[in-house]
Design a protein around this motif. Structure first.
Motif, PDB file in Angstrom:
ATOM      1  N   LYS A 172       0.473  11.658  -1.763  1.00 16.01           N
ATOM      2  CA  LYS A 172       1.500  10.760  -1.242  1.00 16.01           C
ATOM      3  C   LYS A 172       2.441  11.476  -0.282  1.00 16.01           C
ATOM      4  CE  LYS A 172       1.502   8.253  -5.559  1.00 16.01           C
ATOM      5  NZ  LYS A 172       2.224   8.105  -6.824  1.00 16.01           N
ATOM      6  N   ALA A 174      -0.299   7.872   2.145  1.00 12.52           N
ATOM      7  CA  ALA A 174      -0.680   9.211   1.703  1.00 12.52           C
ATOM      8  C   ALA A 174      -1.405   9.895   2.847  1.00 12.52           C
ATOM      9  CB  ALA A 174      -1.574   9.122   0.466  1.00 12.52           C
ATOM     10  N   LEU A 185      -4.760   6.300   3.442  1.00 17.17           N
ATOM     11  CA  LEU A 185      -4.884   7.747   3.622  1.00 17.17           C
ATOM     12  C   LEU A 185      -4.971   8.093   5.103  1.00 17.17           C
ATOM     13  CD1 LEU A 185      -7.615   8.393   0.888  1.00 17.17           C
ATOM     14  CD2 LEU A 185      -5.121   8.456   0.621  1.00 17.17           C
ATOM     15  N   PRO A 189       0.835  -1.204   0.000  1.00 11.79           N
ATOM     16  CA  PRO A 189       0.000   0.000   0.000  1.00 11.79           C
ATOM     17  C   PRO A 189       0.871   1.256   0.000  1.00 11.79           C
ATOM     18  CG  PRO A 189      -0.816  -1.574   1.604  1.00 11.79           C
ATOM     19  CD  PRO A 189       0.520  -2.091   1.119  1.00 11.79           C
ATOM     20  N   ILE A 190       0.345   2.316  -0.585  1.00 13.05           N
ATOM     21  CA  ILE A 190       1.061   3.583  -0.713  1.00 13.05           C
ATOM     22  C   ILE A 190       0.584   4.528   0.392  1.00 13.05           C
ATOM     23  CG2 ILE A 190       1.452   5.571  -2.216  1.00 13.05           C
ATOM     24  CD1 ILE A 190       0.700   3.567  -4.564  1.00 13.05           C
ATOM     25  N   ASP A 247      -7.684   1.888  -6.203  1.00  9.30           N
ATOM     26  CA  ASP A 247      -7.819   2.190  -7.624  1.00  9.30           C
ATOM     27  C   ASP A 247      -7.899   0.832  -8.306  1.00  9.30           C
ATOM     28  OD1 ASP A 247      -7.781   3.318 -10.151  1.00  9.30           O
ATOM     29  OD2 ASP A 247      -5.630   3.728 -10.117  1.00  9.30           O
ATOM     30  N   ASP A 262      -8.714   3.374   3.758  1.00  9.81           N
ATOM     31  CA  ASP A 262      -8.174   2.763   2.549  1.00  9.81           C
ATOM     32  C   ASP A 262      -8.847   3.346   1.320  1.00  9.81           C
ATOM     33  OD1 ASP A 262      -6.428   0.520   3.605  1.00  9.81           O
ATOM     34  OD2 ASP A 262      -8.318   0.037   4.610  1.00  9.81           O
ATOM     35  N   HIS A 279      -3.879   0.093  -7.491  1.00 10.95           N
ATOM     36  CA  HIS A 279      -3.169   0.794  -6.425  1.00 10.95           C
ATOM     37  C   HIS A 279      -3.998   0.711  -5.146  1.00 10.95           C
ATOM     38  CE1 HIS A 279      -1.690   2.893 -10.075  1.00 10.95           C
ATOM     39  NE2 HIS A 279      -0.539   2.750  -9.458  1.00 10.95           N
ATOM     40  N   HIS A 280      -3.311   0.621  -4.039  1.00  9.05           N
ATOM     41  CA  HIS A 280      -3.952   0.643  -2.727  1.00  9.05           C
ATOM     42  C   HIS A 280      -3.276   1.756  -1.934  1.00  9.05           C
ATOM     43  CE1 HIS A 280      -4.492  -1.556   1.417  1.00  9.05           C
ATOM     44  NE2 HIS A 280      -5.128  -0.405   1.366  1.00  9.05           N
ATOM     45  N   PHE A 281      -4.051   2.770  -1.570  1.00  7.57           N
ATOM     46  CA  PHE A 281      -3.545   3.888  -0.793  1.00  7.57           C
ATOM     47  C   PHE A 281      -4.062   3.786   0.634  1.00  7.57           C
ATOM     48  CE2 PHE A 281      -3.813   5.333  -5.154  1.00  7.57           C
ATOM     49  CZ  PHE A 281      -2.601   5.977  -5.346  1.00  7.57           C
TER      50      PHE A 281
END
Length: 145
Positions: A40, A9, A89, A6-7, A76, A73, A85-87
């Motif tokens: 990000k 952000a 937040l 996961p990214i 995208d 979470d 994509h999994h961010f």
């Protein structure tokens, strides 16, 4: 095969009185939907600094990060449903310092909304926006009483 994580952000939750600042996203995930300014976290950057930077870059609003509220979470997905994509937040409550909302960076609109408009169904909101805004507003008003 490389593992994709996961990214991390951040999203900046900002109020001016009982109005909350939202932006209309230009890019996935949630292109065209209203959400909080954010993006990000850069290498070596704190969550709080990332929230302030993203707030300014996307809206020209100057704010001071005050409190981490929660994390949500955002996914995208491809048209077939695969996760692209999994961010993660991190929602940060920011104090409004100055500025007039101006859409910049990767947003098409930026403006203040009265809290009561969030629950009407008239706005195409990103997932969790209404819940995060209500939680943040409750935190703010509890602290001022």
């Amino acid at each position: 095969m490389s593992v994709q994580y996961p990214i991390p952000a951040t999203i900046a939750v900002v109020f001016r009185g009982s109005d909350v600042l939202l932006v209309r996203r230009a890019n996935p995930p949630d292109a065209g939907r209203w959400g909080f300014p954010g993006g990000k976290i850069e290498r070596g950057e704190t969550i709080m600094r990332a929230a302030e930077r993203e707030l300014f870059e996307e809206t020209s609003i100057v704010g001071k990060a005050r409190h981490v509220l929660t994390a949500v979470d955002a996914f995208d997905r491809s048209s077939a449903g695969a996760v692209l994509h999994h961010f993660v937040l991190v929602a940060v409550l920011c104090e409004y310092i100055s500025g007039v909302p101006y859409a910049a960076d990767d947003v098409t609109e930026a403006r203040w909304f009265p809290m009561h408009e969030l629950g009407t169904g008239d706005l195409a909101l990103s997932l969790d926006v209404e819940d995060v805004a209500k939680s943040a507003f409750a935190y703010l008003t509890a602290g001022s009483s």
